[in-house]
Design a protein around this motif. Sequence first.
Motif, short mmCIF file in Angstrom:
data_model
loop_
_atom_site.label_atom_id
_atom_site.label_comp_id
_atom_site.label_asym_id
_atom_site.label_seq_id
_atom_site.Cartn_x
_atom_site.Cartn_y
_atom_site.Cartn_z
N TRP A 1 -6.98 -18.20 19.10
CA TRP A 1 -8.15 -18.29 18.96
C TRP A 1 -8.83 -18.79 20.25
CZ3 TRP A 1 -11.16 -22.58 20.27
CH2 TRP A 1 -12.28 -22.55 19.52
N ALA A 2 -7.97 -19.47 21.28
CA ALA A 2 -8.57 -20.19 22.18
C ALA A 2 -8.92 -19.12 23.38
CB ALA A 2 -7.63 -21.22 22.78
N THR A 3 -7.97 -18.24 23.34
CA THR A 3 -8.21 -16.89 24.48
C THR A 3 -9.16 -15.89 23.88
OG1 THR A 3 -5.88 -16.09 24.03
CG2 THR A 3 -6.25 -17.86 25.74
N GLN A 4 -9.64 -15.65 22.84
CA GLN A 4 -10.02 -14.64 22.15
C GLN A 4 -11.30 -14.20 23.07
OE1 GLN A 4 -11.66 -15.19 18.43
NE2 GLN A 4 -12.50 -17.18 18.70
N ASP A 5 -12.04 -14.91 24.00
CA ASP A 5 -13.10 -14.65 24.41
C ASP A 5 -12.91 -14.61 26.34
OD1 ASP A 5 -14.82 -14.27 22.55
OD2 ASP A 5 -15.31 -16.52 22.43
N ALA A 6 -11.58 -14.65 26.32
CA ALA A 6 -11.20 -14.54 27.67
C ALA A 6 -11.88 -13.28 28.48
CB ALA A 6 -9.87 -14.69 28.14
N VAL A 7 -12.21 -13.45 29.59
CA VAL A 7 -12.72 -12.29 30.47
C VAL A 7 -11.44 -11.37 31.02
CG1 VAL A 7 -14.19 -11.50 32.21
CG2 VAL A 7 -14.88 -13.11 30.99
N VAL B 1 -8.90 -27.45 18.74
CA VAL B 1 -8.93 -26.79 20.16
C VAL B 1 -10.49 -26.68 20.49
CG1 VAL B 1 -8.17 -24.61 21.27
CG2 VAL B 1 -7.10 -25.47 19.09
N TRP B 2 -10.66 -26.84 21.63
CA TRP B 2 -12.12 -26.55 22.69
C TRP B 2 -11.52 -25.55 23.51
CZ3 TRP B 2 -9.89 -31.37 21.36
CH2 TRP B 2 -10.96 -32.29 20.70
N ALA B 3 -12.50 -24.30 23.52
CA ALA B 3 -12.62 -23.35 24.62
C ALA B 3 -13.54 -23.72 25.25
CB ALA B 3 -12.30 -22.04 24.00
N ALA B 4 -13.51 -23.75 26.82
CA ALA B 4 -14.33 -23.82 27.47
C ALA B 4 -14.72 -22.83 28.80
CB ALA B 4 -14.36 -25.55 28.09
N ARG B 5 -15.68 -22.28 28.83
CA ARG B 5 -15.73 -21.53 30.03
C ARG B 5 -16.63 -22.12 31.07
NH1 ARG B 5 -14.99 -16.48 29.73
NH2 ARG B 5 -15.12 -16.33 27.42
N ARG B 6 -16.21 -21.78 32.19
CA ARG B 6 -16.98 -22.17 33.45
C ARG B 6 -18.09 -21.63 33.63
NH1 ARG B 6 -15.55 -22.25 40.07
NH2 ARG B 6 -17.43 -22.64 40.61
N SER B 7 -19.38 -22.46 33.41
CA SER B 7 -20.73 -21.67 33.54
C SER B 7 -21.08 -21.66 35.17
CB SER B 7 -21.75 -22.73 32.94
OG SER B 7 -21.90 -23.90 33.72
#
Length: 290
Positions: free
Chosen positions: A44-50, A277-283
Amino acid sequence: MNEHAHHCPSLEHAHGHLHGEGLARLLDLDAAMSGASWEEVTTWATQDAVGSPERIVDLGAGTGVGALTLARRFPAAEVVAVDRSPVMLDRLRAAARDQGLDGRVSPVHADLDAAWPAVGAADLVWASSFLHEVADPGALLEKVRAGLRAGGLLVVVEMDGLPRFLPDDPGIGRPGLEPRCHQALADAGWNAHPDWRPLLERTGFEVHGPHTVSTAAPQEPSATARYAQAWLSHMRPALQDRLAADDLAALDHLLTPDRPDALLHRQDLTFRASRTVWAARRSGREVRSS
């Protein structure tokens, strides 16, 4: 999964009483019991990893459950496992070697309350049951953000509560023994952590979650009994002055191996736990001071 002896007690950390080999053993037992849920957490946490991350940094890596799970999930990545405990890092090295991952998982000894280690730019930073352990989470998050590549991902994992094993009425003492133990430890600050989303957003992250992953599947009875024995044994010193005398007597009865109804001989134990779990992308925006 970090140990680690830091500040506020938690499962992966010191509980105010866990140190060295005893804590490492508890972490390894938890990893064995929670394997399926860790796979769900990482999925779940890494599903949106670039793309596929090239470098992953696991903060407060403990005996390596997070670092090794991530190394298996991303076979092209270099994984840097950071911890302040030499005992934990030794266990991590051994586990990586046993799993054929020692060439890709690099242990780094560092106290993150003191300084950010030279780990290079990261695509993914993992912080499981660790962020609430540091003296200044906001300051650490700023360092994490600075150390992430553009679009990089930070994953924060916390345990929602202490793991449970006993039926409501274990047949010894009054019903509800385990909830009373947990309440006493909660009152003492065990496993206390906030909702990290507001602080993550103030630090300049785009946050997804929280997302909760539960572990409540049937487990092999002897493995559950060993984990229950280890966990309640480590809880016991902190409960000495916080439980009623009859509850302490019931707990001691359960922990005495030569009793036929002790934990190690029971077939009615069930491991139950959950993690958030929190998934946080660097903006790309500038960080606002908190």
